[in-house]
Design an enzyme around this catalytic site. Structure first.
Site, PDB file in Angstrom:
ATOM      1  N   MET A 183     -72.624 -15.523 -44.911  1.00  0.00           N
ATOM      2  CA  MET A 183     -73.610 -15.950 -43.852  1.00  0.00           C
ATOM      3  C   MET A 183     -75.107 -15.494 -44.175  1.00  0.00           C
ATOM      4  O   MET A 183     -74.981 -14.192 -44.670  1.00  0.00           O
ATOM      5  CB  MET A 183     -73.341 -15.488 -42.651  1.00  0.00           C
ATOM      6  CG  MET A 183     -71.768 -15.847 -41.999  1.00  0.00           C
ATOM      7  SD  MET A 183     -71.678 -15.464 -40.236  1.00  0.00           S
ATOM      8  CE  MET A 183     -69.853 -15.572 -40.264  1.00  0.00           C
ATOM      9  N   MET A 199     -64.643 -26.731 -37.957  1.00  0.00           N
ATOM     10  CA  MET A 199     -65.005 -25.728 -37.326  1.00  0.00           C
ATOM     11  C   MET A 199     -64.905 -25.866 -35.929  1.00  0.00           C
ATOM     12  O   MET A 199     -64.860 -27.092 -35.504  1.00  0.00           O
ATOM     13  CB  MET A 199     -66.492 -25.201 -37.431  1.00  0.00           C
ATOM     14  CG  MET A 199     -66.993 -24.963 -38.883  1.00  0.00           C
ATOM     15  SD  MET A 199     -66.268 -23.362 -39.375  1.00  0.00           S
ATOM     16  CE  MET A 199     -66.481 -22.000 -38.232  1.00  0.00           C
ATOM     17  N   MET A 233     -71.883 -20.347 -45.329  1.00  0.00           N
ATOM     18  CA  MET A 233     -72.623 -20.713 -44.074  1.00  0.00           C
ATOM     19  C   MET A 233     -74.071 -20.366 -44.462  1.00  0.00           C
ATOM     20  O   MET A 233     -74.625 -19.205 -43.848  1.00  0.00           O
ATOM     21  CB  MET A 233     -72.011 -19.828 -43.045  1.00  0.00           C
ATOM     22  CG  MET A 233     -70.863 -20.474 -42.451  1.00  0.00           C
ATOM     23  SD  MET A 233     -69.891 -19.403 -41.300  1.00  0.00           S
ATOM     24  CE  MET A 233     -68.872 -18.496 -42.542  1.00  0.00           C
ATOM     25  N   HIS A 253     -66.262 -19.709 -47.916  1.00  0.00           N
ATOM     26  CA  HIS A 253     -66.998 -20.745 -46.875  1.00  0.00           C
ATOM     27  C   HIS A 253     -68.525 -20.085 -46.917  1.00  0.00           C
ATOM     28  O   HIS A 253     -68.744 -19.126 -46.261  1.00  0.00           O
ATOM     29  CB  HIS A 253     -66.384 -20.413 -45.479  1.00  0.00           C
ATOM     30  CG  HIS A 253     -66.765 -20.881 -44.229  1.00  0.00           C
ATOM     31  ND1 HIS A 253     -66.300 -20.873 -43.148  1.00  0.00           N
ATOM     32  CD2 HIS A 253     -67.631 -21.927 -44.280  1.00  0.00           C
ATOM     33  CE1 HIS A 253     -67.009 -21.673 -42.225  1.00  0.00           C
ATOM     34  NE2 HIS A 253     -67.697 -22.354 -42.914  1.00  0.00           N
ATOM     35  N   SER A 310     -59.301 -14.279 -42.560  1.00  0.00           N
ATOM     36  CA  SER A 310     -60.738 -14.007 -42.723  1.00  0.00           C
ATOM     37  C   SER A 310     -61.093 -12.565 -42.674  1.00  0.00           C
ATOM     38  O   SER A 310     -60.591 -11.971 -41.873  1.00  0.00           O
ATOM     39  CB  SER A 310     -61.322 -15.024 -41.694  1.00  0.00           C
ATOM     40  OG  SER A 310     -62.889 -14.616 -41.647  1.00  0.00           O
ATOM     41  N   ASP A 312     -66.060 -15.424 -45.660  1.00  0.00           N
ATOM     42  CA  ASP A 312     -67.281 -15.811 -44.763  1.00  0.00           C
ATOM     43  C   ASP A 312     -68.763 -15.278 -45.417  1.00  0.00           C
ATOM     44  O   ASP A 312     -69.177 -14.276 -45.067  1.00  0.00           O
ATOM     45  CB  ASP A 312     -67.259 -15.743 -43.388  1.00  0.00           C
ATOM     46  CG  ASP A 312     -65.851 -16.344 -42.754  1.00  0.00           C
ATOM     47  OD1 ASP A 312     -65.961 -17.623 -42.935  1.00  0.00           O
ATOM     48  OD2 ASP A 312     -64.994 -15.925 -42.230  1.00  0.00           O
ATOM     49  N   HIS A 344     -59.876 -15.930 -47.062  1.00  0.00           N
ATOM     50  CA  HIS A 344     -60.997 -16.583 -46.632  1.00  0.00           C
ATOM     51  C   HIS A 344     -62.299 -15.638 -46.435  1.00  0.00           C
ATOM     52  O   HIS A 344     -62.019 -14.874 -45.814  1.00  0.00           O
ATOM     53  CB  HIS A 344     -60.666 -17.317 -45.466  1.00  0.00           C
ATOM     54  CG  HIS A 344     -61.843 -18.177 -44.643  1.00  0.00           C
ATOM     55  ND1 HIS A 344     -62.043 -19.544 -45.039  1.00  0.00           N
ATOM     56  CD2 HIS A 344     -62.967 -17.956 -43.845  1.00  0.00           C
ATOM     57  CE1 HIS A 344     -62.821 -20.054 -44.362  1.00  0.00           C
ATOM     58  NE2 HIS A 344     -63.566 -19.003 -43.607  1.00  0.00           N
ATOM     59  N   ASP A 378     -61.032 -23.646 -38.804  1.00  0.00           N
ATOM     60  CA  ASP A 378     -61.379 -22.231 -38.832  1.00  0.00           C
ATOM     61  C   ASP A 378     -62.164 -22.089 -37.418  1.00  0.00           C
ATOM     62  O   ASP A 378     -63.104 -22.809 -37.116  1.00  0.00           O
ATOM     63  CB  ASP A 378     -62.547 -22.158 -39.937  1.00  0.00           C
ATOM     64  CG  ASP A 378     -62.853 -20.920 -40.084  1.00  0.00           C
ATOM     65  OD1 ASP A 378     -62.492 -20.016 -39.434  1.00  0.00           O
ATOM     66  OD2 ASP A 378     -64.015 -20.727 -40.874  1.00  0.00           O
TER      67      ASP A 378
HETATM   68  C1  DX5 Z   1     -67.032 -18.107 -38.258  1.00  0.00           C
HETATM   69  C2  DX5 Z   1     -65.992 -18.009 -39.466  1.00  0.00           C
HETATM   70  C3  DX5 Z   1     -64.788 -17.596 -39.326  1.00  0.00           C
HETATM   71  C4  DX5 Z   1     -64.231 -16.585 -38.462  1.00  0.00           C
HETATM   72  C5  DX5 Z   1     -62.935 -16.751 -37.645  1.00  0.00           C
HETATM   73  O1  DX5 Z   1     -68.117 -18.272 -38.374  1.00  0.00           O
HETATM   74  O2  DX5 Z   1     -66.343 -18.952 -40.478  1.00  0.00           O
HETATM   75  O3  DX5 Z   1     -63.786 -17.674 -40.494  1.00  0.00           O
HETATM   76  O4  DX5 Z   1     -63.780 -15.336 -39.265  1.00  0.00           O
HETATM   77  O5  DX5 Z   1     -62.716 -15.582 -37.164  1.00  0.00           O
HETATM   78  P1  DX5 Z   1     -61.536 -15.774 -35.721  1.00  0.00           P
HETATM   79  O6  DX5 Z   1     -60.406 -16.056 -36.366  1.00  0.00           O
HETATM   80  O7  DX5 Z   1     -61.739 -14.399 -35.268  1.00  0.00           O
HETATM   81  O8  DX5 Z   1     -62.213 -16.860 -34.923  1.00  0.00           O
HETATM   82 ZN    ZN Z   2     -65.011 -19.338 -41.979  1.00  0.00          ZN
END
Ligand code: DX5
Ligand code: ZN
Length: 217
Positions: A34, A136, A65, A63, A7, A32, A30, A174
């Site tokens: 948000m 998650m 969010m 991903h 990620s 993320d 990956h 994840d």
């Molecule tokens: C959290 C993200 C993850 C995050 C994971 O909301 O969706 O992808 O980056 O990070 P680690 O591996 O540090 O938990």
């Molecule tokens: Zn993620």
């Protein structure tokens, strides 16, 4: 063998190109996204996915969010995503179905994601058309959180549904994944492990990726 998807949430966004090269031995990348609404944090969006696409041939696992993700599916597809995950909690079920239809029309892989509170059974209306389910194992929003052990049960339930109704569908996990819990996560049925801090926090990200793959055998 499980796939490993580093990620970039834990990368240096000012030096993203070289931080992507450091994990080029991974299976997927990956990303993320948000929006500060669905989760209490803001990260990157469409222009960053477009830039990443122009710097790497890696499979881009995006991903989302974000609230009401159907609004942005076409844009993320055009930006170069290979797979999009939408959260089942992010909109009315009819709009989630719209989002999946938009992914299909754009020829990208389709996934739904579950917050820790959401039951595995929530995937039932969609499972026949999915390429991946994302479970998650932390509350979405931030990297570096502690893995929620209770989610192993949800991973097993999703695995059972996939085996019965959609063999071949990937099961991505994840949040809080590292070499210590990767064996249990893979044993519960995961086929893709996301790791942010465990990869980018390591002195040698390539070795960390190999260790996760090995742990998930
Ligand atoms: C959290 C993200 C993850 C995050 C994971 O909301 O969706 O992808 O980056 O990070 P680690 O591996 O540090 O938990
Ligand atoms: Zn993620």
């Amino acid at each position: 063998m499980v796939k490993v998807a580093p990620s970039i949430l834990s990368a240096d966004f000012c030096d993203l190109s070289s931080d992507i090269r450091r994990v080029s031995g991974a299976d997927w990348l990956h990303v993320d996204v948000m929006d500060g609404m669905f989760v209490p944090n803001l990260t990157v969006g469409i222009p960053v996915v477009r830039s990443i696409r122009s710097h790497t041939d890696m499979f881009l696992d995006v991903h989302l969010m974000i609230d009401k993700p159907a609004r942005y599916i076409d844009a993320f597809c055009k930006a170069g995503a290979d797979l999009l995950s939408v959260h089942l909690e992010a909109d009315h079920p009819d709009r989630i179905a719209d989002a999946l239809r938009a992914m299909e029309a754009n020829g990208v892989k389709k996934a739904v994601a579950l917050r820790p509170i959401t039951s595995a059974r929530a995937i039932l209306p969609y499972i026949e058309q999915l390429d991946m389910v994302l479970v998650m194992t932390v509350e979405p929003g931030f990297g570096g959180q502690r893995f929620l052990e209770d989610q192993l049960a949800t991973i097993r339930e999703v695995r059972a549904i996939i085996d019965e109704r959609r063999p071949g569908c990937e099961l991505e996990v994840d949040g809080g994944i590292g070499p210590d819990n990767a064996p249990a996560v893979a044993e519960a049925g995961a086929t893709v492990l996301v790791a942010g801090s465990a990869v980018y926090g390591a002195a040698d990200p390539g070795a960390a990726i190999a260790a996760l793959r090995q742990a998930g055998r």
